[in-house]
Design a protein around this motif. Structure first.
Motif, short mmCIF file in Angstrom:
data_model
loop_
_atom_site.label_atom_id
_atom_site.label_comp_id
_atom_site.label_asym_id
_atom_site.label_seq_id
_atom_site.Cartn_x
_atom_site.Cartn_y
_atom_site.Cartn_z
N GLY A 167 0.85 -1.19 0.00
CA GLY A 167 0.00 0.00 0.00
C GLY A 167 0.88 1.24 0.00
N THR A 168 0.58 2.19 -0.86
CA THR A 168 1.32 3.47 -0.81
C THR A 168 0.51 4.39 0.08
N HIS A 169 1.18 4.93 1.10
CA HIS A 169 0.43 5.63 2.14
C HIS A 169 1.26 6.78 2.69
N LEU A 170 0.61 7.90 2.91
CA LEU A 170 1.35 9.08 3.39
C LEU A 170 1.81 8.92 4.83
N GLY A 171 1.14 8.02 5.58
CA GLY A 171 1.54 7.80 6.97
C GLY A 171 2.57 6.68 7.12
N MET A 216 -3.16 1.55 -4.57
CA MET A 216 -3.08 3.02 -4.54
C MET A 216 -4.41 3.60 -4.04
N GLY A 217 -4.32 4.68 -3.25
CA GLY A 217 -5.53 5.32 -2.74
C GLY A 217 -6.11 6.32 -3.72
N SER A 218 -7.26 6.87 -3.40
CA SER A 218 -7.93 7.80 -4.32
C SER A 218 -7.35 9.20 -4.19
N GLU A 219 -7.66 10.04 -5.16
CA GLU A 219 -7.14 11.41 -5.19
C GLU A 219 -7.59 12.20 -3.97
N GLY A 220 -8.78 11.91 -3.49
CA GLY A 220 -9.30 12.68 -2.36
C GLY A 220 -8.81 12.14 -1.03
N PRO A 221 -9.53 11.17 -0.47
CA PRO A 221 -9.18 10.71 0.89
C PRO A 221 -8.03 9.73 0.98
N GLY A 222 -7.49 9.23 -0.12
CA GLY A 222 -6.42 8.23 -0.04
C GLY A 222 -7.00 6.85 0.26
N LEU A 223 -6.17 5.94 0.82
CA LEU A 223 -6.62 4.57 1.10
C LEU A 223 -7.51 4.53 2.33
N VAL A 226 4.29 1.77 2.16
CA VAL A 226 5.49 2.51 1.77
C VAL A 226 5.14 3.95 1.45
N LYS A 227 6.16 4.81 1.59
CA LYS A 227 5.96 6.22 1.28
C LYS A 227 7.03 6.67 0.28
N ILE A 228 6.64 7.59 -0.58
CA ILE A 228 7.58 8.21 -1.51
C ILE A 228 8.03 9.53 -0.85
N ASP A 248 1.52 17.97 0.67
CA ASP A 248 1.14 16.83 1.49
C ASP A 248 1.13 15.53 0.69
N SER A 249 1.05 15.60 -0.65
CA SER A 249 1.06 14.35 -1.44
C SER A 249 1.45 14.64 -2.88
N LEU A 250 1.72 13.55 -3.61
CA LEU A 250 1.96 13.63 -5.06
C LEU A 250 0.65 13.35 -5.79
N ASN A 251 0.59 13.77 -7.04
CA ASN A 251 -0.53 13.40 -7.89
C ASN A 251 -0.58 11.86 -7.99
N LEU A 252 -1.79 11.30 -8.00
CA LEU A 252 -1.96 9.84 -8.00
C LEU A 252 -1.22 9.16 -9.16
N ALA A 253 -1.35 9.71 -10.37
CA ALA A 253 -0.71 9.05 -11.53
C ALA A 253 0.81 9.09 -11.40
#
Ligand SMILES: C[S@@+](CC[C@H](N)C(=O)[O-])C[C@H]1O[C@@H](n2cnc3c(N)ncnc32)[C@H](O)[C@@H]1O
Length: 279
Positions: A207-211, A229-236, A248-250, A257-262
């Motif tokens: 899972g790609t996750h900001l936390g 991958m989570g959605s553009e709005g709320p994420g996973l 994992v986080k990039i 706060d985040s990268l574009n989903l694509a």
């Protein structure tokens, strides 16, 4: 002499100048998701995308081209392919094309196809080196098309759309795939079914996750890999996050706060598939 006049007989193009022509009206109606869902059809535009369709064994039910098209050998081959597919072939005026072609970057040739959806792969069909990509509630058709194109580029086995995602067969999505819509297997499923299927998954579920605390570059990915991958709005969602074997986080240097989903998907796909890719 027009191409149609040169090629009379079975499979010959039919001239259409009326905006009231039923096929023209029907193709226009395929812009609506409801109509695409009811008919399981979609429109793809542009000779190079249609070449991808042909080369991947697809057959159009209708092919439309502008009567003013300078017919290159590729255009002629595409008309022949449509004729061999027993498609309806229309040679249309500029006004008709303007009504059915997309407004941005309109193309001289477009075609209608039946959508293809696959089942979730059976665990026994998934091999060690396979990478499947799952997208939860993706909302933006441009992102989705770009992701399908990138999944194709890295040789992913397919894309699973989880929950209420946007339509990969919407024109904007199809255009953004640049033809990969014809080669990447697509699966759609609801979250409960996905979670049930995921229990049989033998390899990592990433899972790609900001936390997340792990850097996506320092993980050794154990195949078969399922990338989530989570959605553009709320994420996973929490439920999907819990279903992952690793998060994992990039890393990001700026104050975003985040990268574009694509973009995030492309980075993760290349990190996982990099060792398998050769120039
Ligand atoms: C635009 S982000 C969603 C942001 C959302 N507010 C959140 O909290 O997750 C869309 C998806 O891209 C992925 N993503 C974006 N940036 C990321 C990053 N720096 N590290 C890991 N995943 C990322 C995640 O899967 C995320 O759910």
């Amino acid at each position: 002499m027009t191409w149609r006049a040169e090629h009379r007989g079975a499979g010959a193009p039919r001239a259409v100048t009326s905006l009231q022509n039923p096929t023209v009206k029907f193709i226009r109606s395929l812009e609506m998701r409801k109509v695409r869902r009811e008919t399981d059809l979609f429109v793809a535009e542009g000779a190079s995308i249609l070449v991808m369709a042909r080369d991947n064994g697809w057959h159009p039910s209708t092919l439309v081209f502008h009567s003013g098209t300078r017919m290159t050998p590729v255009h002629r081959q595409l008309v022949e392919w449509a004729a061999n597919s027993e498609a309806e072939i229309l040679e249309v005026s500029e006004a008709v094309l303007a009504k059915i072609a997309s407004k941005e970057n309109p193309q001289n040739m477009l075609a209608v196809f039946a959508q293809r959806w696959q089942e979730l792969p059976h665990p026994s069909e998934v091999s060690e080196n396979d990478l499947w990509l799952a997208l939860a509630e993706v909302r933006d058709p441009g992102n989705l098309g770009t992701i399908i194109r990138t999944a194709d580029a890295v040789g992913a086995s397919g894309v699973i759309l989880v929950g209420s995602c946007c339509d990969p067969y919407a024109r904007e999505a199809v255009r953004a795939t640049m033809g990969s819509i014809f080669s990447v297997p697509l699966v759609r499923t609801d979250c409960a079914r996905f979670l049930g299927w995921r229990r049989e998954w033998r390899g990592d579920v990433i899972g790609t996750h900001l936390g997340a605390k792990e850097d996506f570059r320092s993980v050794r990915y154990r195949g078969p890999t399922l990338l989530l991958m989570g959605s553009e709005g709320p994420g996973l969602s929490e439920e999907l996050t819990r279903s992952c074997t690793r998060l994992v986080k990039i890393p990001m240097a700026g104050g975003l706060d985040s990268l574009n989903l694509a973009i995030a998907t492309a980075l993760a796909l290349y990190q996982i598939r990099g060792p398998y890719l050769k120039l």
